[in-house]
Scaffold this motif. Sequence first.
Motif, mmCIF file in Angstrom:
data_model
loop_
_atom_site.group_PDB
_atom_site.id
_atom_site.type_symbol
_atom_site.label_atom_id
_atom_site.label_comp_id
_atom_site.label_asym_id
_atom_site.label_seq_id
_atom_site.Cartn_x
_atom_site.Cartn_y
_atom_site.Cartn_z
ATOM 1 N N ASN A 192 -2.394 5.964 -0.481
ATOM 2 C CA ASN A 192 -3.658 6.718 0.544
ATOM 3 C C ASN A 192 -5.327 5.425 -0.321
ATOM 4 O O ASN A 192 -5.971 6.742 0.283
ATOM 5 C CB ASN A 192 -3.869 7.371 0.984
ATOM 6 C CG ASN A 192 -3.203 7.425 2.502
ATOM 7 O OD1 ASN A 192 -2.206 6.666 3.219
ATOM 8 N ND2 ASN A 192 -2.025 8.854 2.401
ATOM 9 N N GLU A 220 -7.125 2.327 -0.699
ATOM 10 C CA GLU A 220 -7.852 0.641 -0.985
ATOM 11 C C GLU A 220 -8.540 0.376 -2.361
ATOM 12 O O GLU A 220 -9.715 0.968 -2.847
ATOM 13 C CB GLU A 220 -8.688 0.544 -0.388
ATOM 14 C CG GLU A 220 -8.350 1.033 1.254
ATOM 15 C CD GLU A 220 -6.820 -0.880 1.128
ATOM 16 O OE1 GLU A 220 -6.524 -1.525 1.634
ATOM 17 O OE2 GLU A 220 -5.936 0.488 1.479
ATOM 18 N N THR A 277 -5.972 -7.204 -4.854
ATOM 19 C CA THR A 277 -6.735 -6.427 -4.040
ATOM 20 C C THR A 277 -5.641 -5.360 -3.907
ATOM 21 O O THR A 277 -3.665 -5.686 -3.490
ATOM 22 C CB THR A 277 -6.953 -6.666 -3.220
ATOM 23 O OG1 THR A 277 -6.031 -7.269 -2.375
ATOM 24 C CG2 THR A 277 -8.125 -7.360 -3.379
ATOM 25 N N SER A 294 -3.295 -1.887 -1.398
ATOM 26 C CA SER A 294 -3.423 -1.009 -0.368
ATOM 27 C C SER A 294 -2.018 -0.491 -1.159
ATOM 28 O O SER A 294 -1.196 -0.359 -0.524
ATOM 29 C CB SER A 294 -3.179 -1.891 1.153
ATOM 30 O OG SER A 294 -4.684 -2.855 1.818
ATOM 31 N N TRP A 328 -12.099 2.184 -6.306
ATOM 32 C CA TRP A 328 -11.214 2.097 -5.012
ATOM 33 C C TRP A 328 -12.480 3.223 -3.427
ATOM 34 O O TRP A 328 -13.547 3.557 -3.921
ATOM 35 C CB TRP A 328 -10.958 3.622 -5.572
ATOM 36 C CG TRP A 328 -9.744 3.859 -6.501
ATOM 37 C CD1 TRP A 328 -9.625 2.735 -7.580
ATOM 38 C CD2 TRP A 328 -9.144 4.746 -6.744
ATOM 39 N NE1 TRP A 328 -8.940 3.235 -8.178
ATOM 40 C CE2 TRP A 328 -8.508 4.347 -7.955
ATOM 41 C CE3 TRP A 328 -8.891 6.646 -6.332
ATOM 42 C CZ2 TRP A 328 -7.998 5.249 -8.732
ATOM 43 C CZ3 TRP A 328 -7.941 6.484 -7.068
ATOM 44 C CH2 TRP A 328 -7.591 6.599 -8.515
ATOM 45 N N PRO A 335 -9.683 4.487 3.174
ATOM 46 C CA PRO A 335 -8.645 3.220 3.411
ATOM 47 C C PRO A 335 -9.701 3.934 4.769
ATOM 48 O O PRO A 335 -9.810 5.543 5.448
ATOM 49 C CB PRO A 335 -7.952 3.450 3.730
ATOM 50 C CG PRO A 335 -7.234 4.716 3.448
ATOM 51 C CD PRO A 335 -8.441 5.253 2.551
ATOM 52 N N TYR A 362 -0.132 -5.660 -2.014
ATOM 53 C CA TYR A 362 -0.475 -6.260 -3.598
ATOM 54 C C TYR A 362 -1.154 -7.553 -3.062
ATOM 55 O O TYR A 362 0.089 -8.577 -2.486
ATOM 56 C CB TYR A 362 0.351 -6.009 -4.661
ATOM 57 C CG TYR A 362 -0.009 -6.124 -5.576
ATOM 58 C CD1 TYR A 362 -1.310 -6.438 -6.698
ATOM 59 C CD2 TYR A 362 0.686 -8.345 -5.877
ATOM 60 C CE1 TYR A 362 -1.237 -7.485 -7.607
ATOM 61 C CE2 TYR A 362 0.653 -8.997 -6.807
ATOM 62 C CZ TYR A 362 -0.583 -8.552 -7.894
ATOM 63 O OH TYR A 362 -0.900 -9.170 -8.932
ATOM 64 N N LYS A 404 -9.294 -8.962 1.503
ATOM 65 C CA LYS A 404 -9.414 -8.473 2.479
ATOM 66 C C LYS A 404 -8.780 -6.813 2.250
ATOM 67 O O LYS A 404 -7.590 -6.490 1.877
ATOM 68 C CB LYS A 404 -8.356 -8.814 3.756
ATOM 69 C CG LYS A 404 -8.416 -7.572 4.583
ATOM 70 C CD LYS A 404 -7.873 -8.479 6.051
ATOM 71 C CE LYS A 404 -8.163 -7.523 7.314
ATOM 72 N NZ LYS A 404 -6.842 -8.394 8.839
ATOM 73 N N LEU A 405 -9.636 -5.807 3.116
ATOM 74 C CA LEU A 405 -8.690 -4.601 2.558
ATOM 75 C C LEU A 405 -8.783 -3.920 3.897
ATOM 76 O O LEU A 405 -9.574 -4.262 4.684
ATOM 77 C CB LEU A 405 -10.203 -3.895 1.576
ATOM 78 C CG LEU A 405 -9.881 -4.196 0.281
ATOM 79 C CD1 LEU A 405 -10.941 -3.237 -0.712
ATOM 80 C CD2 LEU A 405 -8.919 -4.011 -1.089
ATOM 81 N N LEU A 406 -8.341 -2.633 3.975
ATOM 82 C CA LEU A 406 -8.214 -1.770 5.196
ATOM 83 C C LEU A 406 -9.032 -1.138 4.905
ATOM 84 O O LEU A 406 -8.784 0.048 5.339
ATOM 85 C CB LEU A 406 -6.888 -1.805 4.975
ATOM 86 C CG LEU A 406 -5.285 -2.465 4.760
ATOM 87 C CD1 LEU A 406 -4.340 -1.466 5.034
ATOM 88 C CD2 LEU A 406 -4.938 -3.490 6.036
ATOM 89 N N GLN A 407 -10.177 -1.584 5.534
ATOM 90 C CA GLN A 407 -11.716 -0.281 5.809
ATOM 91 C C GLN A 407 -12.798 -1.384 5.834
ATOM 92 O O GLN A 407 -12.412 -3.128 5.663
ATOM 93 C CB GLN A 407 -11.910 0.199 4.579
ATOM 94 C CG GLN A 407 -13.251 1.233 4.543
ATOM 95 C CD GLN A 407 -13.845 1.680 5.329
ATOM 96 O OE1 GLN A 407 -13.337 1.645 6.979
ATOM 97 N NE2 GLN A 407 -13.039 3.057 5.216
#
Length: 234
Positions: free
Chosen positions: A62, A64, A93, A95, A119, A122, A131, A158-161
Amino acid sequence: MKKVIDKAESRGRSLYDWLDSHHTFSFDEYYNPRRMNFGALRVLNDDRIAPGKGFGTHPHKNMEIISIPLKGKLKHGDSKQNSRTITTGDIQTMSAGTGIYHSEMNGSDTEPVEFLQIWVMPEKLNTPPAYQDYDIRPYLHKNELALIVSPDGNAPAKLLQQTWFSIGEVEAGKKLGYHLHQSHAGVYIFLIEGEIKVDGTILSRRDGMGVYETGSFELETLKDSHILLIEVPM
């Protein structure tokens, strides 16, 4: 505009025979209750790993994570059978989501590797681990800040945020404006090299500064500079 200033010499440090790591925020044995995070930005580590050494396989969950090589070769391996060596001009990156094991090693037996590991907390928990690595060289242009991470597909990574990363090398004597992508956000400015001025504050090599409660700000380069901006929800 409100701001926090984290001078390079005020950072925490982990020093071993194979690793020299500076921590902008609390990490490992460095704990500072006033330096836990900047909004969703949780870790900003400035690492130097000796030849042939590195972080053996270890878990993440959990979070990014983005790695930005500054010098040398960084070798990644993980429990999803990904294996890749990246260097300056690449980014990686990851996740961590529900959980992933990975390693980060110096890909050279003769030269040290230097990289930033960052870091970001998320937006959602327990997502599938993922990855990816990216070549950002086509996006880098002298005297511009290139968007290299976004949540909406407008950048290579892209990141999940709701986070936007911009990076660039800018000559001395330039002024660059930055407009935030969302309200209730802030931008953490990390000066990799050089000297800049933001809202009357002068930042030098490896200094950090977070700005928030503003919609925009201006950077002025006092020396040739390598600049990283990280916009995150506050």
